[in-house]
Design a protein around this motif. Structure first.
Motif, PDB file in Angstrom:
ATOM      1  N   VAL A  96       0.853  -1.183   0.000  1.00 20.01           N
ATOM      2  CA  VAL A  96       0.000   0.000   0.000  1.00 20.01           C
ATOM      3  C   VAL A  96       0.892   1.238   0.000  1.00 20.01           C
ATOM      4  CG1 VAL A  96      -1.675   1.353   1.348  1.00 20.01           C
ATOM      5  CG2 VAL A  96      -1.938  -1.126   1.169  1.00 20.01           C
ATOM      6  N   PHE A  97       0.483   2.242  -0.748  1.00 22.06           N
ATOM      7  CA  PHE A  97       1.181   3.527  -0.732  1.00 22.06           C
ATOM      8  C   PHE A  97       0.270   4.560  -0.086  1.00 22.06           C
ATOM      9  CE2 PHE A  97       2.400   7.689  -2.298  1.00 22.06           C
ATOM     10  CZ  PHE A  97       3.783   7.657  -2.253  1.00 22.06           C
ATOM     11  N   PHE A  98       0.798   5.297   0.884  1.00 21.34           N
ATOM     12  CA  PHE A  98       0.057   6.370   1.536  1.00 21.34           C
ATOM     13  C   PHE A  98       0.788   7.695   1.353  1.00 21.34           C
ATOM     14  CE2 PHE A  98      -0.023   9.258   5.170  1.00 21.34           C
ATOM     15  CZ  PHE A  98      -1.342   9.662   5.130  1.00 21.34           C
ATOM     16  N   GLY A  99       0.016   8.757   1.065  1.00 18.73           N
ATOM     17  CA  GLY A  99       0.590  10.096   1.100  1.00 18.73           C
ATOM     18  C   GLY A  99       0.562  10.862  -0.201  1.00 18.73           C
ATOM     19  N   VAL A 100       0.059  10.256  -1.279  1.00 16.70           N
ATOM     20  CA  VAL A 100      -0.067  11.028  -2.511  1.00 16.70           C
ATOM     21  C   VAL A 100      -1.271  11.967  -2.352  1.00 16.70           C
ATOM     22  CG1 VAL A 100      -1.455   9.222  -3.649  1.00 16.70           C
ATOM     23  CG2 VAL A 100      -0.268  10.931  -5.037  1.00 16.70           C
ATOM     24  N   ASP A 101      -1.077  13.252  -2.641  1.00 14.34           N
ATOM     25  CA  ASP A 101      -2.166  14.207  -2.420  1.00 14.34           C
ATOM     26  C   ASP A 101      -2.768  14.671  -3.738  1.00 14.34           C
ATOM     27  OD1 ASP A 101      -0.638  16.355  -3.479  1.00 14.34           O
ATOM     28  OD2 ASP A 101       0.192  16.838  -1.512  1.00 14.34           O
ATOM     29  N   ASN A 102      -3.755  15.554  -3.626  1.00 16.10           N
ATOM     30  CA  ASN A 102      -4.490  15.974  -4.825  1.00 16.10           C
ATOM     31  C   ASN A 102      -3.664  16.813  -5.783  1.00 16.10           C
ATOM     32  OD1 ASN A 102      -4.812  17.693  -2.461  1.00 16.10           O
ATOM     33  ND2 ASN A 102      -6.186  18.979  -3.660  1.00 16.10           N
ATOM     34  N   THR A 103      -2.479  17.277  -5.360  1.00 18.13           N
ATOM     35  CA  THR A 103      -1.603  17.996  -6.295  1.00 18.13           C
ATOM     36  C   THR A 103      -0.782  17.031  -7.136  1.00 18.13           C
ATOM     37  OG1 THR A 103       0.315  18.184  -4.814  1.00 18.13           O
ATOM     38  CG2 THR A 103      -1.410  19.862  -4.613  1.00 18.13           C
ATOM     39  N   LEU A 104      -0.653  15.769  -6.685  1.00 26.59           N
ATOM     40  CA  LEU A 104       0.204  14.798  -7.365  1.00 26.59           C
ATOM     41  C   LEU A 104      -0.524  13.523  -7.792  1.00 26.59           C
ATOM     42  CD1 LEU A 104       3.331  14.982  -5.000  1.00 26.59           C
ATOM     43  CD2 LEU A 104       3.165  15.927  -7.308  1.00 26.59           C
ATOM     44  N   VAL A 105      -1.793  13.376  -7.376  1.00 21.12           N
ATOM     45  CA  VAL A 105      -2.468  12.100  -7.603  1.00 21.12           C
ATOM     46  C   VAL A 105      -2.603  11.772  -9.094  1.00 21.12           C
ATOM     47  CG1 VAL A 105      -4.844  13.031  -7.582  1.00 21.12           C
ATOM     48  CG2 VAL A 105      -4.402  10.663  -6.847  1.00 21.12           C
ATOM     49  N   SER A 106      -2.729  12.787  -9.933  1.00 17.54           N
ATOM     50  CA  SER A 106      -2.854  12.524 -11.370  1.00 17.54           C
ATOM     51  C   SER A 106      -1.611  11.828 -11.918  1.00 17.54           C
ATOM     52  CB  SER A 106      -3.092  13.828 -12.131  1.00 17.54           C
ATOM     53  OG  SER A 106      -1.993  14.715 -11.982  1.00 17.54           O
ATOM     54  N   ARG A 107      -0.450  12.163 -11.383  1.00 15.68           N
ATOM     55  CA  ARG A 107       0.791  11.520 -11.829  1.00 15.68           C
ATOM     56  C   ARG A 107       0.771  10.039 -11.485  1.00 15.68           C
ATOM     57  NH1 ARG A 107       5.935  14.477  -9.722  1.00 15.68           N
ATOM     58  NH2 ARG A 107       5.137  16.045 -11.173  1.00 15.68           N
ATOM     59  N   ALA A 108       0.280   9.713 -10.291  1.00 19.51           N
ATOM     60  CA  ALA A 108       0.189   8.311  -9.892  1.00 19.51           C
ATOM     61  C   ALA A 108      -0.793   7.544 -10.772  1.00 19.51           C
ATOM     62  CB  ALA A 108      -0.233   8.226  -8.424  1.00 19.51           C
ATOM     63  N   LEU A 109      -1.949   8.157 -11.043  1.00 22.40           N
ATOM     64  CA  LEU A 109      -2.966   7.476 -11.837  1.00 22.40           C
ATOM     65  C   LEU A 109      -2.535   7.318 -13.291  1.00 22.40           C
ATOM     66  CD1 LEU A 109      -6.237   9.070 -10.387  1.00 22.40           C
ATOM     67  CD2 LEU A 109      -5.012   7.005  -9.657  1.00 22.40           C
ATOM     68  N   GLU A 110      -1.896   8.338 -13.840  1.00 21.95           N
ATOM     69  CA  GLU A 110      -1.412   8.254 -15.228  1.00 21.95           C
ATOM     70  C   GLU A 110      -0.388   7.147 -15.404  1.00 21.95           C
ATOM     71  OE1 GLU A 110       0.092  12.152 -15.806  1.00 21.95           O
ATOM     72  OE2 GLU A 110      -1.891  13.075 -16.046  1.00 21.95           O
ATOM     73  N   ASN A 111       0.400   6.892 -14.357  1.00 24.20           N
ATOM     74  CA  ASN A 111       1.430   5.861 -14.439  1.00 24.20           C
ATOM     75  C   ASN A 111       0.927   4.479 -14.035  1.00 24.20           C
ATOM     76  OD1 ASN A 111       4.378   6.924 -15.057  1.00 24.20           O
ATOM     77  ND2 ASN A 111       3.313   8.548 -13.940  1.00 24.20           N
ATOM     78  N   GLY A 112      -0.347   4.391 -13.635  1.00 25.35           N
ATOM     79  CA  GLY A 112      -0.971   3.092 -13.394  1.00 25.35           C
ATOM     80  C   GLY A 112      -0.326   2.266 -12.302  1.00 25.35           C
ATOM     81  N   ILE A 113       0.033   2.890 -11.181  1.00 31.41           N
ATOM     82  CA  ILE A 113       0.725   2.139 -10.130  1.00 31.41           C
ATOM     83  C   ILE A 113      -0.227   1.485  -9.131  1.00 31.41           C
ATOM     84  CG2 ILE A 113       2.760   3.621 -10.331  1.00 31.41           C
ATOM     85  CD1 ILE A 113       1.959   4.881  -7.635  1.00 31.41           C
ATOM     86  N   PHE A 114      -1.530   1.770  -9.240  1.00 27.61           N
ATOM     87  CA  PHE A 114      -2.492   1.248  -8.268  1.00 27.61           C
ATOM     88  C   PHE A 114      -3.468   0.249  -8.880  1.00 27.61           C
ATOM     89  CE2 PHE A 114      -1.747   5.570  -6.298  1.00 27.61           C
ATOM     90  CZ  PHE A 114      -0.985   5.098  -5.239  1.00 27.61           C
ATOM     91  N   THR A 115      -3.884  -0.716  -8.056  1.00 29.89           N
ATOM     92  CA  THR A 115      -4.949  -1.653  -8.402  1.00 29.89           C
ATOM     93  C   THR A 115      -6.250  -1.148  -7.786  1.00 29.89           C
ATOM     94  OG1 THR A 115      -3.442  -3.549  -8.452  1.00 29.89           O
ATOM     95  CG2 THR A 115      -5.788  -4.017  -8.096  1.00 29.89           C
ATOM     96  N   PRO A 116      -7.336  -1.044  -8.547  1.00 30.87           N
ATOM     97  CA  PRO A 116      -8.596  -0.548  -7.977  1.00 30.87           C
ATOM     98  C   PRO A 116      -9.085  -1.420  -6.826  1.00 30.87           C
ATOM     99  CG  PRO A 116      -8.689  -0.525 -10.371  1.00 30.87           C
ATOM    100  CD  PRO A 116      -7.442  -1.269 -10.003  1.00 30.87           C
ATOM    101  N   TYR A 117      -9.574  -0.762  -5.784  1.00 30.20           N
ATOM    102  CA  TYR A 117     -10.183  -1.459  -4.657  1.00 30.20           C
ATOM    103  C   TYR A 117     -11.109  -0.490  -3.937  1.00 30.20           C
ATOM    104  CZ  TYR A 117     -10.924  -3.475  -0.056  1.00 30.20           C
ATOM    105  OH  TYR A 117     -11.521  -3.947   1.092  1.00 30.20           O
ATOM    106  N   GLU A 118     -12.368  -0.865  -3.787  1.00 26.79           N
ATOM    107  CA  GLU A 118     -13.313  -0.036  -3.054  1.00 26.79           C
ATOM    108  C   GLU A 118     -13.289  -0.453  -1.588  1.00 26.79           C
ATOM    109  OE1 GLU A 118     -18.010   1.398  -3.086  1.00 26.79           O
ATOM    110  OE2 GLU A 118     -17.216   0.155  -4.722  1.00 26.79           O
ATOM    111  N   ALA A 119     -12.659   0.370  -0.769  1.00 22.96           N
ATOM    112  CA  ALA A 119     -12.451   0.031   0.628  1.00 22.96           C
ATOM    113  C   ALA A 119     -13.774  -0.080   1.381  1.00 22.96           C
ATOM    114  CB  ALA A 119     -11.564   1.080   1.296  1.00 22.96           C
ATOM    115  N   LYS A 120     -13.818  -1.025   2.324  1.00 28.21           N
ATOM    116  CA  LYS A 120     -14.979  -1.146   3.191  1.00 28.21           C
ATOM    117  C   LYS A 120     -15.061   0.093   4.077  1.00 28.21           C
ATOM    118  CE  LYS A 120     -14.608  -6.185   3.313  1.00 28.21           C
ATOM    119  NZ  LYS A 120     -14.289  -7.373   4.143  1.00 28.21           N
TER     120      LYS A 120
END
Length: 365
Positions: A96-120
């Motif tokens: 798990v990665f914690f700490g990406v904020d709304n100023t940088l989150v687009s960079r993370a999403l564009e690079n596809g580093i996360f697997t989708p998961y809808e947290a309980k």
């Protein structure tokens, strides 16, 4: 991390390395994956910036209930930590990665580093914080980047402290403000985005030209700005800082009360409430995680009431869930920012790098 110098949402002097937080118990075995009879890992590795913190008993309760042990891999500031995960995409250093904020989150999403998961428990998160409908990232906390002021300075000068961005360019506040470099600092970038949100894509440039003419000082990061150049903090007093205005956080005054020596009855610093930009931090399940099931359980925990209510006095940020209560320290000494400046994530994604380049040319060079 220092227990006496922590400030709102900012990475303090912490050695780069892995902090292991041992489970209090738990003998339950995980279900094996596929045809393999080997048990899944009992360890969850959380990659984060240096400011992640949680009370031992709160984390221990999660570990005891889940049967997992949590390791925290602290990796510098948020930008540096994210860049390392992008470089290791598909073979992440953790789950798990914690700490990406709304100023940088687009960079993370564009690079596809996360697997989708809808947290309980996601239904309990305030909807304004759920920016990704695909659930690649889960909102965990929010905070407001704002100008802070030294109450004693303005009282001594019989001068009203500035309250808005417009105020900061007035002659009476000349040579009083220190801010962080937008190219190297999260609060510095947030303050730049506050001006973009307020004045628009063209007007912010004129604003910063006026702010420069009014004597704004730029330093590399928050630690230098707040603890060395600002006159209102404990660190500033020791360093004899001479700037009574600094870009910091709305939660800085409660922190000053908590860690003041001796502890003051009232915060020595105030917040200019019309200068703020709202920052939201997210966590996500890293693509290629070795312990995907454990990573999902940890994401569930990060938006649980137990963690959300522990978080304010550990990281000096606000909870994002509807049922989490703020501690008295926040409600008594903090301020609620009713109308912070915001910029749409897609606009940040499209323009962030160019805005920073233009800002650097206008203000630093």
């Amino acid at each position: 991390m220092s227990t006496t110098k922590k400030m709102a949402g900012v990475a303090l002097a912490a050695a780069l390395g892995v902090t292991t937080l041992s489970a209090c118990g738990g003998d339950a075995k995980d279900k094996s994956a596929g045809a393999s009879d080997a048990p899944k890992s009992k360890t969850i590795t959380l990659v984060s910036h240096d400011s992640f913190n949680v009370t031992d008993t709160v984390l221990g309760e999660f570990e005891q209930q889940s049967g997992y042990t949590v390791k925290v891999l602290k990796s510098g500031d948020a930008g540096a930590a994210l860049n390392q995960e992008i470089l290791t995409k598909g073979s992440p250093r953790g789950d798990v990665f914690f700490g990406v904020d709304n100023t940088l989150v687009s960079r993370a999403l564009e690079n596809g580093i996360f697997t989708p998961y809808e947290a309980k428990g996601l239904a309990g998160v305030k909807p304004e914080f759920v920016l990704d409908k695909e659930h690649r990232v889960t909102p965990v906390d929010s905070g407001d980047i704002c100008v802070n002021y030294d109450k004693a300075y303005f009282a001594d000068k019989k001068l009203a402290p500035p309250q808005t961005l417009d105020d900061l360019i007035k002659p009476e506040y000349k040579n009083l403000l220190v801010t962080e470099n937008a190219a190297t600092s999260s609060p510095g970038l947030g303050f730049l985005l506050a001006s973009v949100g307020k004045y628009g894509d063209e007007g912010w440039k004129d604003y910063w030209s006026k702010l420069k003419a009014n004597g704004v000082e730029v330093v590399d990061g928050w630690e230098q700005a707040y603890n060395e150049r600002f006159s209102g903090s404990a660190g500033g007093k020791k360093a004899k800082g001479d700037r009574p205005l600094v870009v910091s956080y709305a939660s800085s005054p409660p922190v000053e009360v908590l860690y003041g020596e001796p502890q003051p009855a009232e915060a020595p610093t105030g917040v200019s409430t019309g200068t703020c930009f709202r920052q939201t931090e997210f966590a996500g399940l890293l693509k290629g995680a070795k312990n995907e099931e454990g990573g999902k359980a940890l994401l569930d925990f990060l938006i649980s009431k137990k963690f959300q209510e522990d978080m304010p006095l550990q990281m000096f940020v606000n909870p994002v869930t509807k049922d989490a209560a703020l501690p008295e320290l926040f409600t008594k000494h903090g301020v609620v920012i009713e109308k912070p400046e915001t910029v749409a994530p897609e606009a940040i994604a499209k323009n962030r790098d160019q805005w920073v380049k233009t800002w650097t040319t206008l203000v630093v060079k």
